[in-house]
Design a protein around this motif. Structure first.
Motif, PDB file in Angstrom:
ATOM      1  N   UNK A  52       0.765  -1.109  -0.009  1.00 48.09           N
ATOM      2  CA  UNK A  52      -0.101  -0.003  -0.041  1.00 48.09           C
ATOM      3  C   UNK A  52       0.692   1.374   0.140  1.00 48.09           C
ATOM      4  N   UNK A  53       0.606   2.049  -0.946  1.00 49.52           N
ATOM      5  CA  UNK A  53       1.423   3.264  -1.161  1.00 49.52           C
ATOM      6  C   UNK A  53       0.833   4.521  -0.717  1.00 49.52           C
ATOM      7  N   UNK A  54       1.234   5.592  -0.579  1.00 49.27           N
ATOM      8  CA  UNK A  54       0.712   6.932  -0.243  1.00 49.27           C
ATOM      9  C   UNK A  54       0.314   7.506  -1.639  1.00 49.27           C
ATOM     10  N   UNK A  55      -0.792   8.473  -1.463  1.00 52.43           N
ATOM     11  CA  UNK A  55      -1.271   9.326  -2.742  1.00 52.43           C
ATOM     12  C   UNK A  55      -0.066  10.291  -2.871  1.00 52.43           C
ATOM     13  N   UNK A  56      -0.134  10.786  -4.016  1.00 52.78           N
ATOM     14  CA  UNK A  56       0.714  12.072  -4.514  1.00 52.78           C
ATOM     15  C   UNK A  56       0.402  13.033  -3.505  1.00 52.78           C
ATOM     16  N   UNK A  57      -0.692  13.253  -2.987  1.00 54.52           N
ATOM     17  CA  UNK A  57      -1.012  14.359  -2.196  1.00 54.52           C
ATOM     18  C   UNK A  57      -0.393  14.102  -0.565  1.00 54.52           C
ATOM     19  N   UNK A  58      -0.485  12.867  -0.083  1.00 57.40           N
ATOM     20  CA  UNK A  58       0.086  12.662   1.085  1.00 57.40           C
ATOM     21  C   UNK A  58       1.422  12.540   0.946  1.00 57.40           C
ATOM     22  N   UNK A  59       1.918  12.262  -0.412  1.00 57.27           N
ATOM     23  CA  UNK A  59       3.361  12.312  -0.306  1.00 57.27           C
ATOM     24  C   UNK A  59       3.975  13.818   0.026  1.00 57.27           C
ATOM     25  N   UNK A  60       3.482  14.512  -0.779  1.00 58.89           N
ATOM     26  CA  UNK A  60       3.511  16.192  -0.696  1.00 58.89           C
ATOM     27  C   UNK A  60       3.477  16.575   0.771  1.00 58.89           C
ATOM     28  N   UNK A  61       2.285  16.163   1.416  1.00 62.84           N
ATOM     29  CA  UNK A  61       1.987  16.735   2.630  1.00 62.84           C
ATOM     30  C   UNK A  61       2.818  16.285   3.689  1.00 62.84           C
ATOM     31  N   UNK A  62       3.212  15.179   3.774  1.00 61.69           N
ATOM     32  CA  UNK A  62       3.796  14.500   4.633  1.00 61.69           C
ATOM     33  C   UNK A  62       5.398  14.353   4.586  1.00 61.69           C
ATOM     34  N   UNK A  63       5.444  14.811   3.113  1.00 62.00           N
ATOM     35  CA  UNK A  63       7.126  14.942   2.894  1.00 62.00           C
ATOM     36  C   UNK A  63       7.894  13.725   3.059  1.00 62.00           C
ATOM     37  N   UNK A  64       7.168  12.599   2.731  1.00 60.71           N
ATOM     38  CA  UNK A  64       7.879  11.101   2.466  1.00 60.71           C
ATOM     39  C   UNK A  64       7.349  10.268   1.343  1.00 60.71           C
ATOM     40  N   UNK A  65       8.153   9.320   0.958  1.00 61.96           N
ATOM     41  CA  UNK A  65       7.713   8.632  -0.174  1.00 61.96           C
ATOM     42  C   UNK A  65       6.704   7.364   0.041  1.00 61.96           C
ATOM     43  N   UNK A  66       7.090   6.774   1.378  1.00 62.95           N
ATOM     44  CA  UNK A  66       6.663   5.494   1.538  1.00 62.95           C
ATOM     45  C   UNK A  66       5.747   5.474   2.968  1.00 62.95           C
ATOM     46  N   UNK A  67       4.675   4.741   2.948  1.00 64.97           N
ATOM     47  CA  UNK A  67       3.960   4.427   4.346  1.00 64.97           C
ATOM     48  C   UNK A  67       4.690   4.221   5.398  1.00 64.97           C
ATOM     49  N   UNK A  68       5.851   3.553   5.415  1.00 58.88           N
ATOM     50  CA  UNK A  68       6.572   2.847   6.573  1.00 58.88           C
ATOM     51  C   UNK A  68       7.295   4.153   7.393  1.00 58.88           C
ATOM     52  N   UNK A  69       7.563   5.000   6.262  1.00 59.82           N
ATOM     53  CA  UNK A  69       8.448   6.103   6.847  1.00 59.82           C
ATOM     54  C   UNK A  69       7.414   7.170   8.123  1.00 59.82           C
ATOM     55  N   UNK A  70       6.333   6.794   7.880  1.00 63.03           N
ATOM     56  CA  UNK A  70       5.406   7.621   8.925  1.00 63.03           C
ATOM     57  C   UNK A  70       5.355   6.867  10.297  1.00 63.03           C
ATOM     58  N   UNK A  71       5.980   5.518  10.340  1.00 60.20           N
ATOM     59  CA  UNK A  71       5.693   4.655  11.477  1.00 60.20           C
ATOM     60  C   UNK A  71       7.115   4.529  11.955  1.00 60.20           C
ATOM     61  N   UNK A  72       6.950   4.188  13.391  1.00 62.43           N
ATOM     62  CA  UNK A  72       8.364   3.783  13.999  1.00 62.43           C
ATOM     63  C   UNK A  72       9.130   2.630  13.440  1.00 62.43           C
ATOM     64  N   UNK A  73      10.440   2.861  13.416  1.00 66.19           N
ATOM     65  CA  UNK A  73      11.230   1.932  12.790  1.00 66.19           C
ATOM     66  C   UNK A  73      12.488   1.249  13.948  1.00 66.19           C
ATOM     67  N   UNK A  74      12.428   0.118  13.909  1.00 67.10           N
ATOM     68  CA  UNK A  74      13.206  -0.597  15.203  1.00 67.10           C
ATOM     69  C   UNK A  74      14.485  -1.168  14.719  1.00 67.10           C
TER      70      UNK A  74
END
Length: 304
Positions: free
Chosen positions: A152-174
């Motif tokens: 599942x990917x981000x929409x162009x608007x979400x990428x622009x709004x959140x300044x990331x390319x992929x969904x995982x970049x919004x979530x914690x990384x371990x």
């Protein structure tokens, strides 16, 4: 925990976990930490400030067990670095809890969810956590289709709004670094860092980001006498902990390790203290220093 015990005259560098408790909290030493984080995350990290985390305090009961540092980078992302020396059965759940707590703590009640901070949970463990053959593990969140297996990917608007390319970049990384007994030196920057985390040694040809600064700023002889004495006590606690763990593992009692830790430490402390005192005495260390470091009596030291 994999720490050699160095006598007063032959150690060179302070272990990373001790430095994390003390020296690396100084802004002048951020370059060491930035080098480590940049090497691990494979992107340039600049620390903006340190924040308070639950484990930031140098609590007595955590003197050989846990060290936390919480940093914020220039982009407002949170970097939680935790060092764990003592085996913990539910450590995976602890990682989840600590990260979730940060997500909820660092968002103001009235803000929208798009202000949730990105969290990197970086865990340096000196015990065999889980089962696996690697020494560095990375976990991230992806949403994968159960029928088409697409991500599942981000929409162009979400990428622009959140300044990331992929969904995982919004979530914690371990990140989990299993550094116990790692003793392979190489030219790979991350492996150089893991080698230092495991051995507290920095070979002359070390060129990983941050290790050059560590060579100058984490020298044992740069600490004053009180700090050196405190560090010696800390290392002795680590040695006792490691011996207790080995004994528990050998007797097949790791499940009961927590309950038997106090007894094991008490039994092993005197013999290990005598061994260390013997080394210090052989090097001509003054008796008052040996007394302060080991907690032995004058009579016990005299019997060596």
């Amino acid at each position: 925990m994999h720490h050699k015990y160095y006598t007063m005259g032959d150690r060179t560098y302070i272990s990373f976990d001790w430095a994390l408790k003390r020296l690396l909290r100084d802004k002048a030493n951020f370059d060491v930490l930035e080098g480590f984080l940049s090497t691990l995350l494979e992107t340039q990290i600049k620390i903006h400030r340190l924040l308070e985390s639950e484990g930031n305090q140098d609590r007595e009961e955590a003197k050989y067990n846990r060290v936390d540092m919480l940093a914020e980078n220039a982009d407002g992302e949170l970097l939680l670095i935790e060092v764990q020396g003592e085996p913990e059965f539910a450590y995976f759940q602890r990682i989840l809890f600590g990260t979730s707590k940060l997500v909820t703590e660092y968002i103001d009640g009235g803000k929208n969810f798009d202000n949730v901070k990105k969290v990197y949970s970086i865990n340096i463990v000196y015990f065999d956590l889980g089962q696996g053959t690697d020494f560095v593990y990375h976990g991230k969140t992806e949403f994968r289709g159960i029928h088409n297996h697409d991500v599942l990917c981000l929409s162009p608007f979400q990428r622009q709004k959140f300044k990331v390319d992929e969904v995982y970049q919004l979530y914690p990384e371990y990140y989990i670094l299993k550094v116990n007994d790692f003793n392979r030196w190489s030219k790979v920057p991350l492996e150089q860092w893991v080698y230092f985390l495991s051995t507290s040694e920095i070979p002359e040809d070390a060129d990983a980001p941050g290790l050059q600064a560590a060579r100058e700023k984490l020298k044992f002889m740069r600490m004053n006498r009180d700090e050196q004495v405190a560090y010696d006590r800390y290392l002795m606690d680590r040695v006792i902990l490691k011996n207790t763990m080995i004994t528990a593992r050998g007797e097949g009692k790791m499940e009961g390790y927590a309950e038997g830790r106090a007894e094991g430490r008490a039994e092993g402390a005197t013999s290990k203290a005598l061994e260390i005192a013997s080394r210090l005495k052989a090097k001509g260390t003054p008796i008052d220093v040996i007394l302060e470091l080991t907690g032995l009596s004058t009579e016990e030291i005299g019997s060596i």
